[in-house]
Motif scaffolding. Structure first.
Motif, PDB file in Angstrom:
ATOM      1  N   UNK A  86     -55.565 -72.682 -58.993  1.00 60.31           N
ATOM      2  CA  UNK A  86     -54.467 -73.067 -59.876  1.00 60.31           C
ATOM      3  C   UNK A  86     -54.894 -74.056 -60.960  1.00 60.31           C
ATOM      4  N   UNK A  87     -56.173 -74.420 -60.970  1.00 61.78           N
ATOM      5  CA  UNK A  87     -56.699 -75.281 -62.030  1.00 61.78           C
ATOM      6  C   UNK A  87     -57.457 -74.444 -63.064  1.00 61.78           C
ATOM      7  N   UNK A  88     -58.434 -73.675 -62.595  1.00 58.93           N
ATOM      8  CA  UNK A  88     -59.277 -72.913 -63.520  1.00 58.93           C
ATOM      9  C   UNK A  88     -58.739 -71.551 -63.887  1.00 58.93           C
ATOM     10  N   UNK A  89     -57.936 -70.940 -63.000  1.00 56.50           N
ATOM     11  CA  UNK A  89     -57.336 -69.657 -63.317  1.00 56.50           C
ATOM     12  C   UNK A  89     -57.986 -68.453 -62.682  1.00 56.50           C
ATOM     13  N   UNK A  90     -59.044 -68.627 -61.915  1.00 59.16           N
ATOM     14  CA  UNK A  90     -59.677 -67.499 -61.248  1.00 59.16           C
ATOM     15  C   UNK A  90     -58.942 -67.109 -59.987  1.00 59.16           C
ATOM     16  N   UNK A  91     -59.329 -65.984 -59.397  1.00 62.21           N
ATOM     17  CA  UNK A  91     -58.698 -65.504 -58.167  1.00 62.21           C
ATOM     18  C   UNK A  91     -59.684 -64.658 -57.383  1.00 62.21           C
ATOM     19  N   UNK A  92     -59.458 -64.587 -56.083  1.00 62.05           N
ATOM     20  CA  UNK A  92     -60.188 -63.675 -55.200  1.00 62.05           C
ATOM     21  C   UNK A  92     -59.151 -62.767 -54.560  1.00 62.05           C
ATOM     22  N   UNK A  93     -59.417 -61.472 -54.543  1.00 66.76           N
ATOM     23  CA  UNK A  93     -58.477 -60.527 -53.950  1.00 66.76           C
ATOM     24  C   UNK A  93     -59.235 -59.473 -53.162  1.00 66.76           C
ATOM     25  N   UNK A  94     -58.494 -58.703 -52.398  1.00 68.87           N
ATOM     26  CA  UNK A  94     -59.054 -57.646 -51.565  1.00 68.87           C
ATOM     27  C   UNK A  94     -58.686 -56.291 -52.120  1.00 68.87           C
ATOM     28  N   UNK A  95     -59.668 -55.427 -52.271  1.00 70.05           N
ATOM     29  CA  UNK A  95     -59.409 -54.032 -52.570  1.00 70.05           C
ATOM     30  C   UNK A  95     -59.097 -53.294 -51.255  1.00 70.05           C
ATOM     31  N   UNK A  96     -58.642 -52.054 -51.326  1.00 68.24           N
ATOM     32  CA  UNK A  96     -58.104 -51.387 -50.126  1.00 68.24           C
ATOM     33  C   UNK A  96     -59.044 -51.317 -48.938  1.00 68.24           C
ATOM     34  N   UNK A 144     -70.839 -45.335 -44.787  1.00 64.41           N
ATOM     35  CA  UNK A 144     -69.678 -45.076 -43.949  1.00 64.41           C
ATOM     36  C   UNK A 144     -68.808 -43.964 -44.507  1.00 64.41           C
ATOM     37  N   UNK A 145     -68.226 -43.183 -43.602  1.00 63.86           N
ATOM     38  CA  UNK A 145     -67.231 -42.203 -44.021  1.00 63.86           C
ATOM     39  C   UNK A 145     -65.949 -42.932 -44.399  1.00 63.86           C
ATOM     40  N   UNK A 146     -65.069 -42.211 -45.040  1.00 64.81           N
ATOM     41  CA  UNK A 146     -63.785 -42.809 -45.389  1.00 64.81           C
ATOM     42  C   UNK A 146     -63.030 -43.230 -44.130  1.00 64.81           C
ATOM     43  N   UNK A 147     -63.128 -42.416 -43.077  1.00 61.15           N
ATOM     44  CA  UNK A 147     -62.431 -42.734 -41.828  1.00 61.15           C
ATOM     45  C   UNK A 147     -62.982 -43.996 -41.181  1.00 61.15           C
ATOM     46  N   UNK A 148     -64.251 -44.300 -41.399  1.00 56.87           N
ATOM     47  CA  UNK A 148     -64.860 -45.491 -40.813  1.00 56.87           C
ATOM     48  C   UNK A 148     -64.551 -46.758 -41.612  1.00 56.87           C
ATOM     49  N   UNK A 149     -64.010 -46.617 -42.794  1.00 58.39           N
ATOM     50  CA  UNK A 149     -63.760 -47.747 -43.683  1.00 58.39           C
ATOM     51  C   UNK A 149     -62.460 -48.437 -43.293  1.00 58.39           C
ATOM     52  N   UNK A 150     -62.458 -49.752 -43.160  1.00 54.58           N
ATOM     53  CA  UNK A 150     -61.235 -50.458 -42.757  1.00 54.58           C
ATOM     54  C   UNK A 150     -60.168 -50.421 -43.844  1.00 54.58           C
ATOM     55  N   UNK A 151     -58.938 -50.729 -43.440  1.00 54.03           N
ATOM     56  CA  UNK A 151     -57.793 -50.748 -44.349  1.00 54.03           C
ATOM     57  C   UNK A 151     -57.237 -52.165 -44.391  1.00 54.03           C
ATOM     58  N   UNK A 157     -51.019 -50.971 -51.151  1.00 58.55           N
ATOM     59  CA  UNK A 157     -52.060 -50.022 -50.791  1.00 58.55           C
ATOM     60  C   UNK A 157     -51.544 -48.961 -49.824  1.00 58.55           C
ATOM     61  N   UNK A 158     -50.630 -49.320 -48.941  1.00 53.59           N
ATOM     62  CA  UNK A 158     -50.055 -48.326 -48.045  1.00 53.59           C
ATOM     63  C   UNK A 158     -49.318 -47.261 -48.838  1.00 53.59           C
ATOM     64  N   UNK A 159     -48.598 -47.683 -49.863  1.00 53.49           N
ATOM     65  CA  UNK A 159     -47.867 -46.731 -50.713  1.00 53.49           C
ATOM     66  C   UNK A 159     -48.850 -45.843 -51.475  1.00 53.49           C
ATOM     67  N   UNK A 160     -49.891 -46.438 -52.032  1.00 48.57           N
ATOM     68  CA  UNK A 160     -50.890 -45.664 -52.767  1.00 48.57           C
ATOM     69  C   UNK A 160     -51.604 -44.675 -51.852  1.00 48.57           C
ATOM     70  N   UNK A 161     -51.899 -45.085 -50.623  1.00 47.54           N
ATOM     71  CA  UNK A 161     -52.568 -44.185 -49.674  1.00 47.54           C
ATOM     72  C   UNK A 161     -51.741 -42.925 -49.421  1.00 47.54           C
ATOM     73  N   UNK A 162     -50.443 -43.081 -49.322  1.00 44.49           N
ATOM     74  CA  UNK A 162     -49.572 -41.930 -49.091  1.00 44.49           C
ATOM     75  C   UNK A 162     -49.483 -41.030 -50.320  1.00 44.49           C
ATOM     76  N   UNK A 274     -42.349 -54.311 -50.650  1.00 54.70           N
ATOM     77  CA  UNK A 274     -42.697 -53.246 -51.581  1.00 54.70           C
ATOM     78  C   UNK A 274     -41.839 -52.017 -51.258  1.00 54.70           C
ATOM     79  N   UNK A 275     -41.014 -51.617 -52.207  1.00 59.96           N
ATOM     80  CA  UNK A 275     -40.187 -50.430 -52.026  1.00 59.96           C
ATOM     81  C   UNK A 275     -40.959 -49.221 -52.557  1.00 59.96           C
ATOM     82  N   UNK A 276     -41.132 -48.240 -51.720  1.00 59.56           N
ATOM     83  CA  UNK A 276     -41.886 -47.039 -52.075  1.00 59.56           C
ATOM     84  C   UNK A 276     -41.026 -46.140 -52.947  1.00 59.56           C
ATOM     85  N   UNK A 277     -41.378 -46.061 -54.231  1.00 60.54           N
ATOM     86  CA  UNK A 277     -40.688 -45.161 -55.166  1.00 60.54           C
ATOM     87  C   UNK A 277     -41.717 -44.233 -55.815  1.00 60.54           C
TER      88      UNK A 277
END
Length: 456
Positions: A86-96, A144-151, A157-162, A274-277
């Motif tokens: 909240x000082x410098x403006x950077x962020x760390x996030x998780x991809x799916x 790793x296969x897709x099935x072996x990859x964690x979620x 991301x749950x909405x996008x996966x569907x 998150x409402x799935x639309x």
């Protein structure tokens, strides 16, 4: 991917959507660059993927990083899913699939980006090493296969996966397997935005070739140099691609808004829910008739979130995002912002780059885009080798950076960060081709050595 927006201001008209983008215009002396990169975590002991939970999982990594840096925690349903400064403006996030992303702060120079990157890598490695975690420098997970990859536990991301399997064959691979490096850049006016958008769209395939770094899938060569780029060609045609309309007369903020409005919505966020639309029109939300959310009217946060769910090769928000490159080792993470800053932030370089591409047709641009994931610098544009064009474009970028004359403590300007790209163009060999040579040689037809050699 940074935090979802939380601005509840209601949208009263179509014009407000246009004005939202136009507020990104700023004078040249205020231009900044923000670099984002993703990296794939793995356990050093057995090269397995890292799940979210557990004493040495992604959650523990986030919590350790928060304790070390003092950055604030982003939570969803009580679970930490990211951090922000909240000082410098950077962020760390998780991809799916657990890809760990730094969304860098808006900075003045590539020198400052270098310092930010090395601080981040120092912090992340200090925490990760205590958990037995390493990070790959590749553009796609190689084993790793897709099935072996964690979620990861994120509602969007749950909405996008569907939704993804309904609109393409490879959307889930995009979500769970790939990593990229991007840079976000400013513009001074609508006309300046359009010119930069056109140049960067036309040259995005060159960036893809220069940064190609994803030749392995499921433990073996995939026949491509940038599998990440090929995956995007069959993800979701409604929200991806080369934006042919950007080269038409009348292009501007309003034309982009109209395109985004026609891209199906994924979700509407209200509070923490998150409402799935998925598949519905954002226009329905503007009119208060979104099925299941009748009476709810669109807010600026809804619009910002929707803008973040379109994925063209160059994306317009209140800045421009360069989206064509595979992630790579630290020198390549710095070469990417240097490449685009040199071309787009110097008027002479921008004019010269536009002269190179202005006569290309939609078919020319698309043909190059389609060829590059497999052919890399061997692809051609109007019969001209891409490698040859690369030499010319890199010279423009280097001149643009030199003209900026931003000097670091060692007395060097930003053009030094282009050195890895000059080496690639001089040799004609991408990172991916070097990796394939290792596979056929010292690696003895195994990707396991990548977990020792292709790491931060």
């Amino acid at each position: 991917m940074a935090r979802d927006s939380s601005d509840p201001t209601p949208i009263g008209s179509h014009r407000e959507l246009v004005d939202h983008l136009a507020r990104g215009c700023r004078p040249a002396h205020e231009w900044r660059l923000g670099t984002e990169h993703e990296k794939i975590p793995f356990y050093r002991s057995n090269h397995a993927p890292v799940p979210y939970a557990g004493d040495s999982g992604i959650r523990a990594l986030l919590e350790g990083l928060a304790a070390r840096t003092g950055w604030q925690t982003i939570t969803e349903e009580g679970l930490p899913i990211g951090l922000f400064d909240d000082v410098g403006g950077g962020a760390v996030s998780l991809e799916p699939g657990g890809q760990f992303e730094l969304s860098g702060a808006p900075l003045r120079s590539v020198h400052e980006t270098r310092d930010e990157l090395f601080r981040h890598l120092t912090d992340v490695k200090a925490v990760a090493e205590s958990l037995g975690i390493g990070f790959l420098t590749l553009g796609e997970s190689p084993l790793w296969t897709r099935a072996q990859t964690p979620v990861m536990p994120k509602g969007r991301y749950r909405i996008m996966m569907d939704y993804m399997p309904r609109v393409g064959q490879l959307g889930l691979d995009m979500m769970f397997r790939t990593t990229t490096v991007q840079v976000n850049l400013d513009f001074s006016s609508e006309a300046d935005m359009v010119k930069k958008l056109r140049v960067s769209l036309a040259l995005q395939p060159l960036a893809t070739a220069l940064f190609a770094n994803s030749p392995f899938t499921d433990g073996r060569p995939n026949g491509l140099l940038s599998a990440r780029s090929e995956i995007w060609r069959d993800t979701d045609a409604d929200r991806t691609g080369m934006l042919a309309f950007a080269f038409e007369d009348g292009m501007g903020f309003e034309r982009y808004v109209d395109w985004v409005l026609d891209v199906p919505t994924y979700f509407v966020k209200r509070g923490d829910r998150y409402h799935d639309v998925a598949g519905r029109s954002f226009r329905d939300l503007l009119d208060g008739r979104m099925p299941g959310l009748e009476g709810e009217r669109a807010t600026l946060s809804d619009w910002s979130n929707h803008l973040s769910t379109v994925f063209p090769e160059v994306r317009l928000k209140q800045f421009l995002e360069m989206r064509g490159a595979d992630a790579g080792p630290a020198p390549m993470l710095l070469a990417l912002p240097a490449f685009w800053v040199g071309l787009l932030y110097d008027s002479n370089a921008l004019d010269a780059a536009w002269d190179l591409v202005r006569d290309w047709t939609e078919a020319d641009r698309q043909s190059l885009r389609d060829a590059v994931p497999r052919e890399g610098l061997a692809a051609t544009i109007r019969g001209r080798p891409l490698r040859e064009l690369g030499r010319e474009v890199l010279a423009l970028a280097r001149a643009g950076l030199s003209a900026r004359a931003l000097i670091d403590n060692a007395g060097d300007n930003e053009s030094r960060y282009l050195d890895p790209l000059d080496i690639i163009v001089a040799s004609g060999r991408t990172q991916a081709e070097d990796l394939l040579a290792l596979w056929n040689g010292r690696w003895d037809h195994s990707v396991e050595p990548a977990f020792e050699e292709c790491v931060f």
